[in-house]
Design a protein around this motif. Structure first.
Motif, PDB file in Angstrom:
ATOM      1  N   UNK A 205      31.936 -87.902 -37.438  1.00 35.88           N
ATOM      2  CA  UNK A 205      30.990 -86.998 -36.794  1.00 35.88           C
ATOM      3  C   UNK A 205      31.541 -86.464 -35.473  1.00 35.88           C
ATOM      4  N   UNK A 206      32.243 -87.288 -34.732  1.00 34.19           N
ATOM      5  CA  UNK A 206      32.849 -86.803 -33.485  1.00 34.19           C
ATOM      6  C   UNK A 206      33.911 -85.760 -33.792  1.00 34.19           C
ATOM      7  N   UNK A 207      34.704 -86.004 -34.826  1.00 37.06           N
ATOM      8  CA  UNK A 207      35.725 -85.026 -35.206  1.00 37.06           C
ATOM      9  C   UNK A 207      35.097 -83.686 -35.602  1.00 37.06           C
ATOM     10  N   UNK A 208      34.013 -83.738 -36.338  1.00 39.40           N
ATOM     11  CA  UNK A 208      33.310 -82.500 -36.707  1.00 39.40           C
ATOM     12  C   UNK A 208      32.806 -81.778 -35.454  1.00 39.40           C
ATOM     13  N   UNK A 209      32.302 -82.547 -34.508  1.00 35.23           N
ATOM     14  CA  UNK A 209      31.816 -81.960 -33.260  1.00 35.23           C
ATOM     15  C   UNK A 209      32.937 -81.246 -32.511  1.00 35.23           C
ATOM     16  N   UNK A 210      34.075 -81.911 -32.366  1.00 31.00           N
ATOM     17  CA  UNK A 210      35.184 -81.335 -31.603  1.00 31.00           C
ATOM     18  C   UNK A 210      35.674 -80.054 -32.268  1.00 31.00           C
TER      19      UNK A 210
END
Length: 364
Positions: A205-210
């Motif tokens: 989810x953090x990767x998708x956010x970035x």
């Protein structure tokens, strides 16, 4: 003084492995003739990381229960029985003076067998909310070293010692290494640097956010070092432009990464929280909701309640992240306040405190 023998069990993630190694190194410095044996879970990263540090390790055939019905869950009773039997053999053959658990699948069977055998055991509870395994093990443990206050509501208060979590010693001079870090990462010293951490395996989810915020980061003229995790490297390596966005699978020099950072966005695993406190940089926590007892959120809240960090839940990212990040980046006074409050919570001598407790068990 006779030669002591120590068994240390911890693994599954770097958050369990690095504290275990730190404890072993401190014990070795105090007892140079001591013998060490690590016990991990077969197929997990400790089976490679521990030998790289010069210690012997044996693996148990063990894994955790999944939250859904899987073939692995059906095998769990078999794996548990196998691990208990092998743990008994390990204990009988090695004859340790103390057994230390820092968390991970293998520490459960090992500490359970050691406790039943009457061998002193030490639990290093890293989180602000202990998992069910450590709650069970805590009934027999001699000492429970904790990193957060108020854990005596889960354990016998006479066994609980507030020590903090072990951190890598190279992080003690983070604030002195700024110039070296800028050079190491080939950064522009006139720009703010944002460091994004998802843990050793990465955080989807953090990767998708970035990825979704890449344009926004560019518009704010910040340079980003994004540790996406080895599981996600192929998905996100195309964002690596070696200028405003550096994407890496894994970080070897965490000391320089922290030193380079002006703002950090991170998961809230126990070891990460302890390391970040030592670094004392303005931090936005995005806890993983997919961990037992939601302990990452509880870890983060323990810092947020002292005004030492900002917390954004995964479900709030789309509505809150851009505004929160932009405000933090623009507000120097807020950055200073958060940094100072976070740094006050650091325990740079945690490893030494833990080993003091172990030493009390063997030096009569």
């Amino acid at each position: 003084m006779r030669n002591f023998k120590f068994i240390i069990s911890g693994g599954g993630t770097g958050g369990h492995i690095y504290p275990a190694i730190a404890i072993a190194n401190e014990l070795k410095s105090r007892f140079p003739q001591a013998e060490f044996l690590f016990v991990g879970a077969k197929g997990k990263m400790e089976m490679q990381k521990v030998p790289q540090e010069g210690y012997k390790i044996v693996g148990l055939w063990i894994a955790g229960l999944q939250r859904r019905i899987t073939a692995d869950n059906l095998l769990f009773p078999v794996k548990l029985l196998s691990s208990l039997l092998k743990a008994r053999t390990i204990i009988r053959n090695f004859k340790p003076d103390v057994v230390i658990g820092t968390g991970g699948f293998a520490s459960g069977p090992l500490l359970q067998v050691a406790g039943i055998a009457g061998i002193p055991t030490v639990i290093q509870e890293q989180n602000s909310y202990p998992g069910i395994t450590n709650k069970i093990l805590g009934k027999r443990a001699n000492v429970i070293c904790v990193a957060y206050e108020n854990l005596d509501k889960f354990f016998n208060k006479n066994k609980v010692v507030l020590t903090g979590n072990p951190v890598r010693q190279d992080l003690l001079k983070v604030r002195e290494n700024r110039d070296e870090a800028i050079k190491f990462y080939n950064l522009d010293p006139s720009k703010k640097t944002v460091v994004i951490l998802g843990g050793s395996l990465g955080a989807r989810r953090i990767n998708q956010l970035v990825a979704s915020e890449a344009v926004n980061f560019a518009a704010q003229d910040v340079q980003v070092i994004w540790q996406c995790g080895k599981l996600y490297w192929e998905d996100y390596k195309q964002y690596n432009d070696n200028q405003n966005m550096q994407v890496v699978a894994f970080v070897d020099r965490m000391d320089l990464l922290y030193a380079a950072a002006d703002v950090i966005i991170s998961r809230a695993g126990a070891s990460s929280v302890s390391e970040l406190a030592l670094a004392g940089k303005p931090t936005i926590f995005i806890p993983s909701p997919n961990v037992a007892e939601d302990h990452q959120t509880k870890n983060a809240m323990a810092i947020v309640e002292k005004e030492g960090a900002i917390l954004i839940k995964e479900v709030e990212l789309e509505t809150k992240f851009s505004e929160v990040f932009t405000n933090l980046l623009a507000d120097r006074n807020l950055q200073i306040k958060i940094s100072e409050n976070f740094r006050k919570l650091a325990t740079p001598d945690a490893t030494s405190r833990i080993v003091d407790q172990i030493e009390k068990l063997i030096i009569k």
